[in-house]
Design an enzyme around this catalytic site. Structure first.
Site, mmCIF file in Angstrom:
data_model
loop_
_atom_site.group_PDB
_atom_site.id
_atom_site.type_symbol
_atom_site.label_atom_id
_atom_site.label_comp_id
_atom_site.label_asym_id
_atom_site.label_seq_id
_atom_site.Cartn_x
_atom_site.Cartn_y
_atom_site.Cartn_z
ATOM 1 N N ASP A 60 -4.364 -5.282 2.398
ATOM 2 C CA ASP A 60 -5.573 -6.079 2.648
ATOM 3 C C ASP A 60 -5.477 -7.471 2.064
ATOM 4 O O ASP A 60 -6.231 -8.362 2.445
ATOM 5 C CB ASP A 60 -6.794 -5.368 2.052
ATOM 6 C CG ASP A 60 -7.117 -4.098 2.810
ATOM 7 O OD1 ASP A 60 -7.191 -4.167 4.049
ATOM 8 O OD2 ASP A 60 -7.262 -3.038 2.181
ATOM 9 N N PHE B 224 -7.378 4.716 11.452
ATOM 10 C CA PHE B 224 -7.309 5.695 10.365
ATOM 11 C C PHE B 224 -8.164 5.232 9.198
ATOM 12 O O PHE B 224 -8.342 4.030 9.001
ATOM 13 C CB PHE B 224 -5.852 5.884 9.895
ATOM 14 C CG PHE B 224 -5.136 6.927 10.695
ATOM 15 C CD1 PHE B 224 -4.713 6.648 11.987
ATOM 16 C CD2 PHE B 224 -4.902 8.185 10.167
ATOM 17 C CE1 PHE B 224 -4.085 7.612 12.754
ATOM 18 C CE2 PHE B 224 -4.267 9.160 10.922
ATOM 19 C CZ PHE B 224 -3.850 8.875 12.213
ATOM 20 N N ASN C 173 0.862 -1.179 0.000
ATOM 21 C CA ASN C 173 0.000 0.000 0.000
ATOM 22 C C ASN C 173 0.898 1.227 0.000
ATOM 23 O O ASN C 173 2.006 1.164 0.537
ATOM 24 C CB ASN C 173 -0.836 0.043 1.292
ATOM 25 C CG ASN C 173 -2.067 -0.820 1.215
ATOM 26 O OD1 ASN C 173 -2.279 -1.531 0.248
ATOM 27 N ND2 ASN C 173 -2.870 -0.751 2.259
ATOM 28 N N LYS D 298 12.804 -16.485 -7.050
ATOM 29 C CA LYS D 298 12.181 -15.609 -8.045
ATOM 30 C C LYS D 298 11.643 -16.460 -9.200
ATOM 31 O O LYS D 298 12.396 -17.243 -9.783
ATOM 32 C CB LYS D 298 13.208 -14.603 -8.557
ATOM 33 C CG LYS D 298 12.607 -13.568 -9.468
ATOM 34 C CD LYS D 298 13.635 -12.625 -10.036
ATOM 35 C CE LYS D 298 12.966 -11.760 -11.085
ATOM 36 N NZ LYS D 298 13.908 -11.046 -11.909
ATOM 37 N N LYS E 202 -16.401 2.080 9.477
ATOM 38 C CA LYS E 202 -15.220 1.335 9.946
ATOM 39 C C LYS E 202 -15.066 1.462 11.472
ATOM 40 O O LYS E 202 -14.710 0.511 12.149
ATOM 41 C CB LYS E 202 -13.951 1.859 9.262
ATOM 42 C CG LYS E 202 -13.875 1.483 7.787
ATOM 43 C CD LYS E 202 -12.652 2.077 7.106
ATOM 44 C CE LYS E 202 -12.756 1.876 5.595
ATOM 45 N NZ LYS E 202 -11.669 2.472 4.842
ATOM 46 N N LYS F 175 -15.258 -2.119 13.359
ATOM 47 C CA LYS F 175 -14.020 -2.637 13.958
ATOM 48 C C LYS F 175 -13.922 -2.300 15.454
ATOM 49 O O LYS F 175 -12.872 -2.488 16.063
ATOM 50 C CB LYS F 175 -12.809 -2.085 13.210
ATOM 51 C CG LYS F 175 -12.818 -2.416 11.701
ATOM 52 C CD LYS F 175 -11.474 -2.124 11.070
ATOM 53 C CE LYS F 175 -11.540 -2.221 9.560
ATOM 54 N NZ LYS F 175 -10.211 -2.307 8.956
#
Ligand code: CTP
Length: 395
Positions: free
Chosen positions: A273, A316, A204, A283, A330, A334
């Site tokens: 998420d 947040f 993110n 790899k 939220k 939560k």
């Protein structure tokens, strides 16, 4: 915080005295006015002329330049900082010795001073000096450093003067109301990385700046702070316990392990998420990766919210153009006490910016804050959290 504050800086005879120029510049950048007293030994390490150029004022070195200088200088200052502080000045002050301008001024200063010790590690470990350190600490004086590292004598050990940025942070803490004293805060910051293979990951966007500002402000206000941070490239705050994590699962464990000991959890991290369902050890060839299956990561704040050992929880909600309703949902889903909403699609307050404009939402309503620095926003978030915590009886 340091704007227009008068710092009286005492410089003593250590090789670290050359760092005083940077320290003075940092204080001045924060808007402080710096008045300097140098000992005769300090003047052998760095010239008073150089220090005078940095501070922009005359340097005080002589006890008899003005028979009341040792009274008037400390009286006119908001904070007395001694950096570098040799073993000698600390021991002299612990014994009440006043045999030059600096030691006399320290004795005439009736508030807590900040010392940044610097010396050889053998001197640092000497029990006589340690005893003197304890005397000053027990009288409420503040200390920053020393740090471990290579010393001027060529040895490794504890004794390097704290970094000048940390001295400034400690000065701010020294002048702050310690209203979070006794609080045990955990702040998460930055992104997490969910690995596809050793070189590829999903993440993110997050610089970590808001979380770091919160950790710094909480520490300054007297809290004991743990900062769990995903990969961030910015300088961490001084005086907080740092825990580095990479993945959402590692952050989840690090938070849940510490949850029972906390009084407040601030989840400002941008936790990924989704995580790839398979993490390859090597790899993989791009031709082999034709599709990516994802699984949801555990929701850290939701798990903390449903825990029996639930502290006061601040979350947040970084959105792109959505309304605060999403943040309100939220907050309830939560089981948080407070959520901070901001619109990261705005270029002036989005990713990597030093400014923020947030709305603080709790179960009773919302409080929009003006556009301000992330440091100021952090202070306002903590102010509201302290207020709500008191109201909720979780104090
Ligand atoms: N959060 C968390 N664990 C996750 C995801 C998010 O603890 N796995 C926390 C964030 O740190 C933040 C809050 O949950 O404090 C809200 O995060 P956000 O990403 O805005 O919301 P999500 O619940 O992930 O919902 P969405 O991504 O759909 O907006």
């Amino acid at each position: 915080m340091l704007k227009d504050k008068k710092i009286l800086l005492g410089i003593t005879g250590s090789v670290a005295a050359y760092k005083s120029i940077d320290l003075i510049k940092l204080f001045k950048n924060k808007g402080a006015v710096v008045e300097v007293i140098m000992t005769a030994s300090a003047a052998r390490f760095i010239s008073p002329m150089s220090i005078s150029v940095a501070s922009g004022s005359r340097i005080h070195t002589d006890m008899f330049e003005d028979h009341l200088a040792h009274i008037n200088l400390p009286l006119a200052s908001d904070l007395f900082v001694v950096a570098p502080a040799t073993a000698n000045i600390i021991s002299k002050h612990a014994s009440g010795i006043a045999d030059d301008l600096l030691s006399s001024s320290l004795l005439a200063y009736d508030r807590k001073a900040l010392f940044a010790p610097a010396m050889n590690w053998r001197m640092y470990q000497n029990p006589v000096w340690q005893k003197n350190l304890d005397i000053l600490a027990s009288l409420g004086h503040c200390f920053v450093g020393p740090e471990r590292g290579s010393l001027a004598c060529g040895e490794e050990g504890i004794g390097r003067m704290a970094r000048v940025e940390h001295i400034v942070e400690a000065a701010e803490a020294c002048m702050s109301d310690q209203d979070l004293s006794g609080q045990r805060l955990l702040v998460t910051a930055g992104p997490t990385r969910e690995y596809i293979d050793p070189v590829r990951y999903i993440t993110n966007r997050s610089s970590g700046k808001m979380g770091f500002a919160l950790a710094r402000a909480a520490r300054r206000r007297g809290a004991s702070v743990t900062l769990i941070k995903g990969p961030c490239s910015i300088e961490p705050p001084y005086g907080v316990e740092l825990v580095d994590v990479d993945t959402a699962a590692q952050m989840h464990k690090a938070v849940m392990d510490r949850l029972p000991a906390l009084t407040m959890l601030i989840m400002s991290a941008a936790v990924a998420d989704f995580s790839p369902s398979t993490r390859y050890d090597k790899k993989i060839e791009k031709s082999e990766l034709t599709r990516l299956d994802l699984v949801r990561t555990d929701d850290i704040v939701a798990d903390a919210g449903s825990s029996a050992e639930r502290p006061f929880i601040v979350g947040f909600s970084a959105e792109t153009g959505s309304s605060v309703e999403r943040a309100v949902k939220k907050l309830h889903d939560k089981n948080m006490d407070m959520i901070v909403f901001n619109d990261v699609s705005r270029s002036d307050i989005g990713f990597d910016c030093d400014l923020n404009e947030v709305v603080i939402i709790d179960r009773n309503g919302s409080l929009p804050l003006p556009l301000m620095s992330k440091d100021e926003t952090a202070e306002a978030i903590l102010d509201r959290a302290v207020e709500l915590k008191k109201l909720s009886g979780k104090e």
